[in-house]
Design an enzyme around this catalytic site. Sequence first.
Site, PDB file in Angstrom:
ATOM      1  N   TRP A  84       0.811  -1.459   0.036  1.00 28.04           N
ATOM      2  CA  TRP A  84       0.190   0.031   0.037  1.00 28.04           C
ATOM      3  C   TRP A  84       0.836   1.136  -0.092  1.00 28.04           C
ATOM      4  CZ3 TRP A  84      -5.450   0.520  -0.299  1.00 28.04           C
ATOM      5  CH2 TRP A  84      -6.064  -0.677  -0.002  1.00 28.04           C
ATOM      6  N   TYR A 148     -10.165  -0.586   4.070  1.00 28.08           N
ATOM      7  CA  TYR A 148     -10.839  -1.996   4.494  1.00 28.08           C
ATOM      8  C   TYR A 148     -10.807  -2.110   5.996  1.00 28.08           C
ATOM      9  CZ  TYR A 148     -10.391  -3.075  -0.492  1.00 28.08           C
ATOM     10  OH  TYR A 148     -10.540  -2.937  -1.800  1.00 28.08           O
ATOM     11  N   CYS A 200     -11.850  -2.035  -3.618  1.00 31.87           N
ATOM     12  CA  CYS A 200     -12.126  -3.028  -4.881  1.00 31.87           C
ATOM     13  C   CYS A 200     -13.009  -4.036  -4.729  1.00 31.87           C
ATOM     14  CB  CYS A 200     -10.798  -3.177  -5.471  1.00 31.87           C
ATOM     15  SG  CYS A 200      -9.956  -1.887  -6.209  1.00 31.87           S
ATOM     16  N   ARG A 220     -15.539  -4.970  -7.282  1.00 25.59           N
ATOM     17  CA  ARG A 220     -15.931  -4.242  -8.296  1.00 25.59           C
ATOM     18  C   ARG A 220     -15.013  -4.019  -9.539  1.00 25.59           C
ATOM     19  NH1 ARG A 220     -13.164   0.292  -8.579  1.00 25.59           N
ATOM     20  NH2 ARG A 220     -11.969   1.143  -6.624  1.00 25.59           N
ATOM     21  N   ASP A 223      -7.499  -6.151 -10.938  1.00 24.48           N
ATOM     22  CA  ASP A 223      -6.178  -6.093 -11.677  1.00 24.48           C
ATOM     23  C   ASP A 223      -5.801  -7.888 -11.812  1.00 24.48           C
ATOM     24  OD1 ASP A 223      -3.430  -6.410 -12.557  1.00 24.48           O
ATOM     25  OD2 ASP A 223      -2.547  -4.946 -11.317  1.00 24.48           O
ATOM     26  N   ASN A 231      -5.992 -11.544  -3.999  1.00 24.05           N
ATOM     27  CA  ASN A 231      -7.535 -11.539  -3.471  1.00 24.05           C
ATOM     28  C   ASN A 231      -8.050 -13.062  -3.295  1.00 24.05           C
ATOM     29  OD1 ASN A 231      -7.996  -9.026  -5.729  1.00 24.05           O
ATOM     30  ND2 ASN A 231      -7.619  -8.529  -3.797  1.00 24.05           N
ATOM     31  N   HIS A 261      -9.787  -6.919 -15.416  1.00 24.72           N
ATOM     32  CA  HIS A 261      -9.061  -6.166 -16.429  1.00 24.72           C
ATOM     33  C   HIS A 261      -7.300  -6.521 -16.469  1.00 24.72           C
ATOM     34  CE1 HIS A 261      -9.262  -3.369 -13.073  1.00 24.72           C
ATOM     35  NE2 HIS A 261      -7.877  -3.102 -13.255  1.00 24.72           N
ATOM     36  N   ALA A 317      -0.113  -0.240 -11.135  1.00 24.69           N
ATOM     37  CA  ALA A 317      -0.583   1.110 -11.761  1.00 24.69           C
ATOM     38  C   ALA A 317      -1.154   1.852 -10.547  1.00 24.69           C
ATOM     39  CB  ALA A 317      -1.770   0.835 -12.743  1.00 24.69           C
TER      40      ALA A 317
END
Length: 318
Positions: A84, A148, A200, A220, A223, A231, A261, A317
Amino acid sequence: MSNSESLYMNLLKHILDHGTRKEDRTGTGTISVFGYQMRFDLNDGFPLITTKRVPFRLIVSELLWFIKGDTNIRYLLQHNNNIWNEWAFLKWVESDEYAGPDMKDFGLRSQQDPEFNKQYEEQMAIFKRNILEDERFAERFGDLGNVYGSQWRHWKTSQGETIDQLQDVIASIKKNPDSRRLIVTAWSPEDVPTSALPPCHSLFQFYVANNKLSCQLYQRSGDVFLGIPFNIASYALLTHMIAHECGLGVGDFIHTIGDAHIYNNHLDQINTQLSREPRDLPSLKLNTSKTSIFDFEVDDVRLEGYDPHPTIKAPVAV
């Protein structure tokens, strides 16, 4: 190939074959599909990708950071976790307190300009050292706001109170396992404008059947090369930990993704990964003397039999 790994590899292929090219917030560009679901049987092995090394201890320390309700990256840096950093770093370089070289668009520029990348790494090293050594600096620039940990453990109500969603959902699983309300949400429209990164993985729901705990995540945005393997493993681990506390076995982890994506600067890495043969999945070992997920520390969670292919590096990114 294990079924869990094939699910992920099929997602990569599906996006490459059927995705739409889109622009994005970071300026990098993506190939994207909308609406994709994978179902992992957690009894088939722990679903950590083997076609590249995924740093499991980073997954563990990040999840425990969420579980503790922490939102400051200081805890992560104390565990050598840099996941992070960029979002907190952005707060610093955009502040009046920052006096170093211009860091505008550092995410893209650091990839394209070796001289700038050297400056960026120097400033990031200064930033990390300040977070670890200067409590005031950490309080001002290390905290990411309503991410979170805050949403799971300290949800703000209209009455000025807070709700511990995670603790409440565990209590509900124990008391009423057939409930259809075993839900934790991180998506708060009010907080989206002020969050370092709006959630996300937005909502997850638990389900108990045949004395086994399953979990479904709605994400939602994902990557798929860098984020999704984290995840999958993170929510599989969370499901195992809660099942342990509640005296249940594990069932499925269902991963539902909105915008799935691939970033344009990850295509070579993905082709490398797709050329590799998956290996056997590892098994998860928890310290069973810990009876509450809130008592776990990093060393209480480990893997056995993880033998992945080498790491494949790719830029984040921001």
